[in-house]
Structure formats: C-alpha cells, structure tokens
Design a protein around this motif. Structure first.
Motif, PDB file in Angstrom:
ATOM      1  N   LEU A  30       0.891  -1.361  -0.111  1.00 17.23           N
ATOM      2  CA  LEU A  30       0.111  -0.074   0.073  1.00 17.23           C
ATOM      3  C   LEU A  30       0.826   1.458  -0.077  1.00 17.23           C
ATOM      4  O   LEU A  30       0.475   2.151  -0.751  1.00 17.23           O
ATOM      5  CB  LEU A  30      -0.939   0.028   1.063  1.00 17.23           C
ATOM      6  CG  LEU A  30      -2.264  -0.854   1.027  1.00 17.23           C
ATOM      7  CD1 LEU A  30      -3.147  -0.937   2.390  1.00 17.23           C
ATOM      8  CD2 LEU A  30      -2.973  -0.717  -0.216  1.00 17.23           C
ATOM      9  N   GLU A  80       0.014   3.719  -2.993  1.00 14.39           N
ATOM     10  CA  GLU A  80      -0.124   5.199  -2.764  1.00 14.39           C
ATOM     11  C   GLU A  80       0.622   6.215  -3.347  1.00 14.39           C
ATOM     12  O   GLU A  80       0.485   7.262  -3.812  1.00 14.39           O
ATOM     13  CB  GLU A  80      -0.113   5.387  -1.089  1.00 14.39           C
ATOM     14  CG  GLU A  80      -1.362   4.506  -0.505  1.00 14.39           C
ATOM     15  CD  GLU A  80      -1.424   4.693   1.095  1.00 14.39           C
ATOM     16  OE1 GLU A  80      -2.283   4.330   1.668  1.00 14.39           O
ATOM     17  OE2 GLU A  80      -0.327   5.297   1.673  1.00 14.39           O
ATOM     18  N   ALA A  88       0.195   6.583  -7.031  1.00 15.11           N
ATOM     19  CA  ALA A  88      -1.204   7.639  -7.281  1.00 15.11           C
ATOM     20  C   ALA A  88      -0.822   8.912  -7.557  1.00 15.11           C
ATOM     21  O   ALA A  88      -1.421   9.810  -8.075  1.00 15.11           O
ATOM     22  CB  ALA A  88      -2.185   7.344  -6.140  1.00 15.11           C
TER      23      ALA A  88
END
Length: 545
Positions: free
Chosen positions: A28, A32, A35
């Motif tokens: 994660l 992230e 992104a």
C-alpha cells in the motif's frame, strides 16, 4: 527524501515507466506513492503468474529490465513459475515482494515468511532490505545484476514499515554507465578452426536474438556455407528461418541432436545454453569426433555440459561481427555448400506446405493444417508468442521468420506464460501485431491474463489449439510403450468439452470458434485487423493425420 520517494526516483532513472503487479496490504505505501506519479503506469494482473509473464514479455520487447511488484509470501509463491521461466530464458526482471511489518514478524503473521529463501532457487539473487537508507542502493544493484550475463530476475524483499518511514534518506546514487563487452579473446583461433572445417554446422542460440545479432550470424554462416540449426526449444529467433542455410530447430533429445550433427566435423554453438534435452537419454548430444567452438556472454557456459575445442566469452554480436569479417572470402567452398543447402531447404519446406494443405478440412482439424492456416492469416510483421507444445513444434517448422524478435517462447517449461507474455509483448512494442498460439492445457494455466488484455484493451490475438488432451504426455508415454498402464482420462481434458470462447467472454475478450482451416485464416486476419483483444478457438485432432 522518504524511502518510497527514493524508490520511485530509482525507477524513473532506470527507464521504468510501467509497473506490473497485484497489490496487497504490504504494497500500500508503494501504491499510494504511485497515485501521485502520473509518469508511472501500474498494469494490474489478477494472478501473479500472469503478472510475471506480462513483465517477461514486456522486458523482451523493450530490451531492458521490467519491474514487478508482488505481495508477500503467497504472491511471491504464485509468481515463482514466471520467475523460473525468466531465469531459464535469461529475461532481466527486478522484482519487489512486500514483506510484513518487521515489528509484527515475531508473531508469525499471515502471509509472512522467508521471502528470500522462497525465491532463491528461482532468481539470480535475492535479498531483504533491512534499513531504509539501503533501499535505493540495493535497487540500483538489482537493476545492474539483472542485465549482467547471464541476465535474469533479481528479488528484493521490502518490509511494509520500511516504506512508511518518514525520516529522510540520502538521495539515490547516480546510475552508472557501463560499457558493453567487446569481441571474445580467441576469436582469431575460432576463425581458423571454422575456416578449416570440411563440413561445418552452426547452432544458433537464443543469445543471438537477445544480442540483436541475426545479421552477424548470417554473415558467419554465409562465409562458411554452414547449415544452421536453432537450439532445442528456442525461446526466440536466432537465424532467419527462410534463409537457404537454415535447417531446422534441433529436437530436445540427445539422440536426435547427435543424429542431426552427425558428419559435421566442426560445430559452432553461438549463444546457446548448452543443449536442453526434454527427457533423459543415455549418451552425449555431440557426436564422437565432432569439435565444438562455443561462444557465450556468460563465462560459465562454454564447456559446461559438453567438451569444447575452443570456448569463447565476450559480446555475442561483437564477436560474430569480427568472425564474419575475418571469414569473408576465406572459404572457397562456401558458395557450393550454400547451393546444396538451398536445394534441401526449399524441398523440405515445399513438402511440408504440401502436406499441410492436404490436411485442410473441417473441425476438428489436422494440427499441421491448423497451424498452416494460422500462419496464412498472420501479417508480415507479426510477433508470434508460442506456448502450444505439440502444435508449437509444427508451427516452428512452418513460420517464415526473418525480423528480429518475431518469435517469443520460454524454455523454462512453466506452463501458463503465453497469454501474459503476449500482453506484455504488445505493451512493450505497440508497433507490431502480436498473435499468441496456445495449447489448450497451457491456456488453462494462464487464463487470468485475459482479464488484463480486456482491462487495458491490448490488441492481441489469442489462438487456442484445442485438442482436449495432454497430447505431449500421451506421445511421451506412447514412445515408452506404457500408455495402457494409465488410468482412463488422466491425460484428457474432456468431458466436458472445453469451449474457450465462453472463457474469453467471461473475461471481456471477444471470441470466435473456427469451423474449418479456411475459417482459421479468416478469423486470425480479421482479429488482427480489429485492433482489439480477440480469442480464436481452433478445435484440432490429437495428432497429425
């Protein structure tokens, strides 16, 4: 700079624009960060074997390491088949696997494990990052190690909490520019041995294609008038199959290799990983009295499996170039040898095409006729990704391959790579159409790759040669005279009847089932022209009639 920012910085500097992965909680922090990085594209796969296969095909197309993100022990385990294939095929990959939070490992949490130990037998090198300050350095090393001969996958285990650290780390070290290898020492001695041969032969290995050295090997072959064989189960194109000097691919059996090389006094093995035999047979692959000159960029390869009269280590393209120049005009018999070889080559290909055309008819089709029909529907610049086992052997004999990187396979043997590898090949080089020719058993192992083809609208044509059985196992057992001893049905995929058009539509891929050889040609040509992912189901008989 935070650790995850250092990671992204290294990826950009190494030329990475695409990340292949299937994320979990341990990834994660990386997801992230992506992104906020519009210059880095995440290509999602719904199963890790397909993820690694896509990265393998992509790396071959772009000719640099691909980057893969796997999830903890389970995701790495799913991806191991692709890593084994990449290792055998010498495909450079840099792989990160998310380890559980180090503060939690003492409790033996779900999905934790010894990721380095799990990966070690399938990759060139594996290491777990222990300190945030080391991440960028180890990632740099991984990219360098992945391309160093012999190329292959490298794994970094990266704990989740390490990526989440807020403390600054030093900027990544600059990328080193490394010079390429030059001609191998001893090439003059090799030229003398080859020029003095009465009946020379060449075995073109996959290293020739990886080095983009087809033209240089053609120069050596023409200067000698030497017939050229592909190495057994070749992964790529090492010599144009339309050339008058091309003989065939060697069968993956020691006895067959010996028979093909019998009578050749000197054999030049260029960029081949030994001679990969599928099953054990007694006796060596090289006939007694035949001298071998072996060239590879891996110093451990020459003489590793069979003795060589001369082993050369150096740049494959560079060495072939100086050999071609040194041999040019030095062998007066070359033109006569080429004429003899051309006559045999032309007759063999004509006879094979005639046999294929004679088998045309309705489904279920003769396998040789079916692969001929596939070839008839291919555009001239197509890249063929082949994972069809028994039908693939026939396809190799028929395909008129001339352009570098026109053929993609894996000698690794881990089934299910074909669909994902075809998707990655097209993503890596959108300028060329990609057609995957798959066995039904192989397709079943890698069906999840169709989801990625549909998700990203990757225009690949997937041709499934559907014979409803594990034909290669039946053929092997029959050669050993033991077929009657097998439980009924253990080598069969039906009943029920497998309709791959239904499987394709489930994943969002258009599909059609061909009812005849003529329909195969039409379906392949239309699918390529559609600019969409399409699956063509081709019912074939169990063996060539």
């Amino acid at each position: 700079m935070r650790p995850v920012e250092a990671l992204l910085s290294v990826l950009r500097d190494e030329g990475v624009s695409t990340v292949f992965g299937n994320p979990g909680t341990t990834e994660l922090p990386f997801v992230e960060a992506l992104a906020g990085a519009p210059d880095l594209t995440y290509v999602l796969g719904v199963q890790e074997a397909s993820v690694v296969a896509m990265a393998d095909g992509y790396a071959r197309a772009v000719r640099r390491p691909a980057f893969v993100s796997l999830h903890a022990a389970a995701g790495l385990a799913n991806g191991l088949v692709g890593l084994l294939n990449a290792s055998r095929s010498r495909t450079p990959l840099v792989v990160t696997a998310g380890q559980q939070d180090r503060r939690h490992l003492v409790h033996d949490p779900m999905l934790s494990g010894d990721l380095v130990g799990l990966a070690r037998s399938a990759v060139k090198h594996a290491v777990e990052v222990q300190h945030a300050r080391d991440l960028a350095v180890l990632l740099r090393r991984a990219f360098a190690e992945a391309v160093r001969p012999p190329a292959g996958p490298v794994l970094l285990s990266v704990p989740m909490d390490l990526l989440e650290e807020d403390g600054p780390v030093d900027p990544p070290p600059a990328r080193s520019q490394l010079g390429g290898a030059g001609p191998a020492a001893g090439w003059r001695e090799a030229a003398a041995l080859l020029a003095g041969a009465d009946r020379p032969a060449i075995v073109a290995g996959d290293g020739v294609g990886r080095a983009d050295a087809l033209a240089e090997l053609v120069g050596v072959a023409e200067a000698l008038g030497a017939v050229v064989f592909h190495q057994p189960m070749n992964d790529g194109l090492g010599f144009p199959t339309t050339h008058p000097l091309y003989a065939s691919a060697l069968e993956p059996r020691n006895s067959a290799i010996r028979a093909a090389l019998e009578g050749h006094d000197v054999v030049f093995v260029a960029g081949a990983r030994a001679f990969t035999a599928h099953h054990y047979e007694p006796g060596p692959p090289v006939p007694e009295g035949t001298s071998v000159v072996q060239l590879d960029d891996d110093p451990a390869e020459p003489g590793r499996v069979f003795p060589v009269a001369l082993g050369l280590t150096g740049g494959i393209r560079e060495t072939l170039a100086v050999l071609a120049e040194a041999l040019d005009g030095r062998v007066p018999q070359a033109s006569g040898r080429i004429a003899v070889a051309e006559s045999a080559h032309t007759a063999a290909r004509a006879a094979l095409r005639e046999r294929a055309l004679a088998g045309y008819g309705d489904a279920p089709m003769d396998p040789l006729a079916a692969v001929h029909a596939v070839d008839a529907g291919l555009p001239a610049d197509a890249v063929v990704v082949e994972e069809a086992i028994t039908c693939g052997v026939l396809l190799r004999r028929l395909l008129p391959l001339e352009r570098p990187r026109s053929y993609v396979h894996t000698v690794g043997g881990g089934l299910g790579s074909g669909i994902g590898m075809a998707v990655g090949s097209r993503l890596g080089d959108p300028s060329r159409p990609v057609v995957a020719v798959l066995g039904d058993g192989c397709a079943l192992f890698g069906l999840q790759g169709l989801w990625s083809a549909a998700r990203y609208d990757v225009p690949v044509v997937f041709v499934v040669m559907n014979n409803g059985e594990y034909r290669t196992l039946k053929d092997t057992v029959a050669r050993r005279g033991r077929l009657d001893g097998f439980a009924p049905g253990c080598l069969d995929l039906r009943p029920p009847e497998l309709d791959f058009t239904e499987a394709a539509r489930f994943f969002g891929v258009d599909a059609v089932r061909a009812g005849s050889a003529e329909q195969v040609t039409e379906a392949v040509a239309k699918a390529v022209a559609s600019g969409r992912p399409v699956l063509v189901d081709v019912p074939v008989t169990g063996r060539e009639e």
